[in-house]
Design an enzyme around this catalytic site. Sequence first.
Site, PDB file in Angstrom:
ATOM      1  N   LYS A  99       0.870  -1.180   0.000  1.00 56.57           N
ATOM      2  CA  LYS A  99       0.000   0.000   0.000  1.00 56.57           C
ATOM      3  C   LYS A  99       0.908   1.232   0.000  1.00 56.57           C
ATOM      4  CE  LYS A  99      -3.882   1.895   2.756  1.00 56.57           C
ATOM      5  NZ  LYS A  99      -4.657   1.712   4.005  1.00 56.57           N
ATOM      6  N   SER A 174      -9.428   1.595   3.231  1.00 56.43           N
ATOM      7  CA  SER A 174      -8.662   2.385   2.290  1.00 56.43           C
ATOM      8  C   SER A 174      -7.634   1.573   1.502  1.00 56.43           C
ATOM      9  CB  SER A 174      -7.921   3.514   3.017  1.00 56.43           C
ATOM     10  OG  SER A 174      -7.032   2.977   3.982  1.00 56.43           O
ATOM     11  N   SER A 198      -9.580  -0.506   7.394  1.00 58.65           N
ATOM     12  CA  SER A 198      -8.935  -0.480   6.085  1.00 58.65           C
ATOM     13  C   SER A 198      -8.221  -1.743   5.636  1.00 58.65           C
ATOM     14  CB  SER A 198      -7.992   0.712   5.999  1.00 58.65           C
ATOM     15  OG  SER A 198      -8.742   1.908   6.028  1.00 58.65           O
TER      16      SER A 198
END
Length: 550
Positions: A99, A174, A198
């Site tokens: 990420k 996210s 997330s």
Amino acid sequence: MSYLRACLLSFCLVPYVQATYDAREATIASTHHSLYTGLATCREVVTSFLSRIESLNNYTNAIISLDPNVLDRADAADVRLAANNASLGALFCIPTFLKDNYDTAALPTTGGNLDLAGSRPSLDAAAVTALKQAGAIILGKSNLHELALEGLSVSSLGGQTINPYDSTRTPGGSSGGTGAAVAASFAVWGTGTDTVNSLRSPASANSLFSCRSTRGLISRNGIIPISYTQDVIGPIARCVEDMAAALTVMASVGYDPSDNTTALVPPSARGVDYTASLTQGSLKGMRFGLLQGFMNTTNSSETTPVNNAMANITTKLLQAGATIVPIHDPLYNATALAALDTQRYEYREQMTTYLQRPSLHGQHPKTLNELYNSSDKFLVIPSQYEYVTTSLASSTSNQTWNTHPSYSSILHGVANLTLALHTTFAANELNAMIYPEQENLVVPIGSASQSGRNGILAALTGSPVVTVPVGFSPATQTAPEGVPIGMEILGLPWTEEGLLQAAFQIQGLGRVRKMPGWAKGVVEMSGDGKVPVVRPDRGNISPAYPVGVL
Ligand SMILES: *[C@@H]1O[C@H](CO)[C@@H](O)[C@H](O)[C@H]1NC(C)=O
Ligand SMILES: *[C@@H]1O[C@H](CO)[C@@H](O)[C@H](O)[C@H]1NC(C)=O
Ligand SMILES: *[C@@H]1O[C@H](CO)[C@@H](O)[C@H](O)[C@H]1NC(C)=O
Ligand SMILES: *[C@@H]1O[C@H](CO)[C@@H](O)[C@H](O)[C@H]1NC(C)=O
Ligand SMILES: *[C@@H]1O[C@H](CO)[C@@H](O)[C@H](O)[C@H]1NC(C)=O
Ligand SMILES: *[C@@H]1O[C@H](CO)[C@@H](O)[C@H](O)[C@H]1NC(C)=O
Ligand SMILES: *[C@@H]1O[C@H](CO)[C@@H](O)[C@H](O)[C@H]1NC(C)=O
Ligand SMILES: *[C@@H]1O[C@H](CO)[C@@H](O)[C@H](O)[C@H]1NC(C)=O
Ligand SMILES: *[C@@H]1O[C@H](CO)[C@@H](O)[C@H](O)[C@H]1NC(C)=O
Ligand SMILES: *[C@@H]1O[C@H](CO)[C@@H](O)[C@H](O)[C@H]1NC(C)=O
């Protein structure tokens, strides 16, 4: 994105090999089998993922950047392989996405934010160092909801990531870029972070497994922060075995003076190999508390599939000899618990500290307020999030504030909630709590927020959660396989080993995960060897589960 296109073009010169290695649904075990029996080199493994990304990323837009030197890293791995090096790591030559809020010295770390496009960490995050030491090949960075502040996975730098199963929906977030990339077999697995939902929302929305570990188990050093109380990091994978292997490596950092929560890990939870005991669990006799308040019983096309999938999994758990204890305590109301969210108190200090790290080079704002001052570059305007706007003026020490409770009263409420959670476990003799990650299907692109999620309970209490796929909604024109549905399994602190064992048993009850249809295509070189071509599915996809589990 032209940004990505520039990175991708460098691979157009790579000759495509008709791989003997099938990247689709590949696992750590299947990849190591190919490498260690001489069926494929590390270069071939990595190239097979890169050609998939180049040909198929337009379906999902999951990737922000690729490492232009990744084939050199693969070649170095091949040298070690040829030397028969006995110390090849647990993640040797395992293609991985990070990420884009994990600091890396080799690649920009942007949080998906245009104002951080020039920001250049000179040090890897502690977890990234551990992954590289274990042999992981970092292919690049995945898109996220800008600065990890919401669950829609849209950012000013990376654009909107599209759900691989339904082109009209978001991928959750996210960590939605990682979720979409792993679902599409652009890597074997990837990393996420979780401040409220997330790691779990993208797992749920992409038919994947994830682990939000107990706060403190994995150092957060070098991760773009939001909340000292709530932030954790962890793996997202296609099977429990791979999640366990990645968690083991990430947690191997152990005590890290730069993240004092790592001092909380008890001796029994230090240096654990989560792969070693995976098969030793049993659902027979386990007691699962089913949180009734974390389900929306409205009959609608968005909620009924979730409730059906929960009914389905509870039936399977009962058949496997587990006990389901319905929990009706009104305390377990995700909307009400959100009042204890600490982000609006902690974000400014955490982010400003990150932006002022001496190791952060390149062009970047020096404070959160400065970052938000250039809000014209933000796709996501700060006023959309009350907690962000508030954090620009508030802090952990600002007691002059009338419209919200003080930070200390919030922390008192969190401690009280944590005791109440332990009390529910003790009074009902629970091994774990279960509930859908999201009470409705993952929301359509263009929605204002990723509503209906239940992540706040674990986020506030620092509890570990393993998320497992439990079903799909009925197929529609835009979602030919249906929309994935995931369940959270929440345990008391430091019970990751037991949660992973339970998830392994649930995985063995019958395969739930499906590949997105378009991702089943086989990518190979064209006649002239220059352009990758996608051929339709041949139907012989290697299973995500090792032989013997099913
Ligand atoms: C992605 O690109 C391929 C090859 O150019 C094309 O065939 C396909 O229709 C595109 N898909 C989408 C969703 O844009
Ligand atoms: C074998 O691996 C170790 C540890 O990663 C490394 O230090 C050593 O240089 C490697 N040897 C060869 C021949 O690649
Ligand atoms: C732990 O770390 C946080 C953030 O760096 C800091 O604010 C806090 O004072 C530290 N606590 C202790 C007891 O050292
Ligand atoms: C429950 O689901 C319905 C249908 O999707 C929705 O309209 C309603 O807002 C949801 N209720 C809550 C409390 O989220
Ligand atoms: C839910 O709604 C559908 C569609 O309106 C209807 O066919 C079905 O009978 C309803 N189910 C229940 C349990 O009310
Ligand atoms: C959950 O909490 C919200 C906000 O406090 C409240 O409006 C709602 O009625 C509660 N739901 C239930 C089922 O009690
Ligand atoms: C924000 O911008 C305004 C106008 O340019 C300036 O006066 C102010 O000092 C800036 N604030 C911060 C925190 O940088
Ligand atoms: C404290 O909060 C008040 C009200 O929001 C704000 O005006 C003030 O600037 C804050 N003080 C600090 C030191 O952040
Ligand atoms: C503490 O939790 C209990 C049980 O949920 C609740 O009844 C009580 O109001 C809470 N007290 C505070 C101060 O938050
Ligand atoms: C329930 O499980 C069965 C068998 O595993 C499966 O065929 C069915 O699609 C599932 N239903 C839902 C709503 O997930």
